[in-house]
Design a protein around this motif. Structure first.
Motif, PDB file in Angstrom:
ATOM      1  N   ARG A 159      33.874  31.083  20.090  1.00  0.00           N
ATOM      2  CA  ARG A 159      33.181  29.790  20.189  1.00  0.00           C
ATOM      3  C   ARG A 159      32.143  29.641  19.086  1.00  0.00           C
ATOM      4  NH1 ARG A 159      33.291  30.838  25.904  1.00  0.00           N
ATOM      5  NH2 ARG A 159      31.150  31.609  25.814  1.00  0.00           N
ATOM      6  N   ARG A 162      33.823  28.968  15.761  1.00  0.00           N
ATOM      7  CA  ARG A 162      34.311  27.587  15.676  1.00  0.00           C
ATOM      8  C   ARG A 162      33.206  26.643  15.211  1.00  0.00           C
ATOM      9  NH1 ARG A 162      35.576  23.537  14.521  1.00  0.00           N
ATOM     10  NH2 ARG A 162      36.968  21.981  15.416  1.00  0.00           N
ATOM     11  N   PRO A 176      33.733  26.732  10.715  1.00  0.00           N
ATOM     12  CA  PRO A 176      34.935  25.983  11.130  1.00  0.00           C
ATOM     13  C   PRO A 176      36.146  26.204  10.240  1.00  0.00           C
ATOM     14  CG  PRO A 176      33.286  24.524  10.144  1.00  0.00           C
ATOM     15  CD  PRO A 176      32.619  25.848  10.339  1.00  0.00           C
ATOM     16  N   GLN A 217      39.988  30.585  10.234  1.00  0.00           N
ATOM     17  CA  GLN A 217      41.064  30.508  11.214  1.00  0.00           C
ATOM     18  C   GLN A 217      41.246  31.891  11.849  1.00  0.00           C
ATOM     19  OE1 GLN A 217      42.569  27.529  11.881  1.00  0.00           O
ATOM     20  NE2 GLN A 217      41.134  26.659  10.395  1.00  0.00           N
TER      21      GLN A 217
END
Length: 312
Positions: free
Chosen positions: A119, A122, A126, A129
């Motif tokens: 989390r 993310r 961002p 991956q």
């Protein structure tokens, strides 16, 4: 574009033509591209020679690009923009803010350690991956050595050659005994491990680390093993079976807490207040000794380490 490159096309040609498209004046285009006006005129003349056609027409207010000039200028702008974007991406990769990180984890830490870190990734990174593989330490170790993983959360297998591995130890993995909410032992005061032994147990198949840990816990205290044990590798099936029977399931405490205290099964399952010191041996973040982590993987490694320390 390939033929033009063979004919001597340079980035300076693209820069001056792109600037000319935006400014409409050779002097302003030269200043924008960081060169003198004679140098800009010379580059434009070279371009026209390569293409064999005029690229612009002079007028009182400056120049107007021909159709050929507009076509090449649009391509020059797009090419330079793509190169800027690529340069930015390379910078992100080098700084660890972009890339693909392949993470493995055993089940318990995947819930109470990996999930919150994912989390945070993310939000904070961002463009990183991630892919996650949940499995046993044995299989995760094989995946790490085969370069199918960048790192994993688990243990170095007992039978493995430890030399290729490095581990940042986090600590033991506590185990809880899970039953259905209206189990005969639920709510009983003074409960002991002996009270649990007459019931069926649901555990990993023989040889599984969690099962070995539970069996060793009983044997070390002079207790017999449960008479009836259902072996399964599926946590979902384990929880379903416990919910439908009087069976007892030793599960990683992180798994039990996730599904009982925070999940939809909270009203149907409970943790017995017994054997609170049962735990699987230390686990940690495992990497390859002789290969440095990519910048993105290093970011994930650091986040995992920081989050695990914050829980202590």
């Amino acid at each position: 574009m390939t033929e033009l490159i063979r004919s001597g096309l340079k980035f300076s040609h693209l820069r001056i033509l792109a600037a000319l498209r935006e400014t409409g004046k050779i002097g302003a285009a030269a200043q924008h591209a960081g060169m003198t006006q004679p140098a800009a005129s010379r580059l434009l003349a070279q371009l026209e020679t390569m293409l064999g056609t005029p690229l612009y027409v002079r007028h009182a207010q400056g120049v107007v690009l021909t159709e050929a000039g507009r076509t090449l200028a649009d391509q020059a702008i797009a090419t330079l923009r793509d190169l800027d974007r690529t340069h930015q991406q390379i910078g992100q990769i080098a700084s660890g803010t972009r890339g693909h990180v392949r993470i493995g984890s055993v089940t318990g830490p995947s819930l109470d350690l990996l999930l919150p870190v994912l989390r945070e990734i993310r939000v904070a990174y961002p463009d990183i991956q991630t892919s996650v593989n949940i499995d046993t330490s044995d299989r995760l170790a094989e995946g790490l050595i085969a370069d199918e993983l960048d790192l994993y959360i688990g243990r170095i297998p007992d039978q493995a050659d430890a030399r290729p591995f490095a581990i940042k130890t986090i600590g033991p993995e506590p185990i809880s005994l899970v039953v259905r909410l209206d189990h005969p032992l639920s709510g009983r005061s003074g409960l002991t491990i002996d009270d649990c032994l007459p019931f069926d147990w649901v555990m990993q198949p023989p040889g599984g680390l969690l099962r070995r840990t539970a069996e060793a816990y009983l044997l070390e205290r002079g207790r017999p093993l449960p008479r009836r044990v259902l072996g399964t590798t599926s946590i979902l099936f384990t929880l379903a079976h416990v919910n439908e029977t009087n069976a007892i399931a030793p599960l990683a405490r992180a798994v039990a807490s996730f599904f009982i205290e925070r999940g939809g099964l909270g009203s149907r399952l409970s943790i017995l207040p017994v054997a609170s010191d049962m735990a699987v041996g230390d686990y940690g973040i495992v990497t390859r000794t002789e290969e440095a982590l990519s910048p993105a993987a290093a970011q994930v490694f650091d986040l995992l380490g920081r989050y695990s320390r914050s829980k202590e």
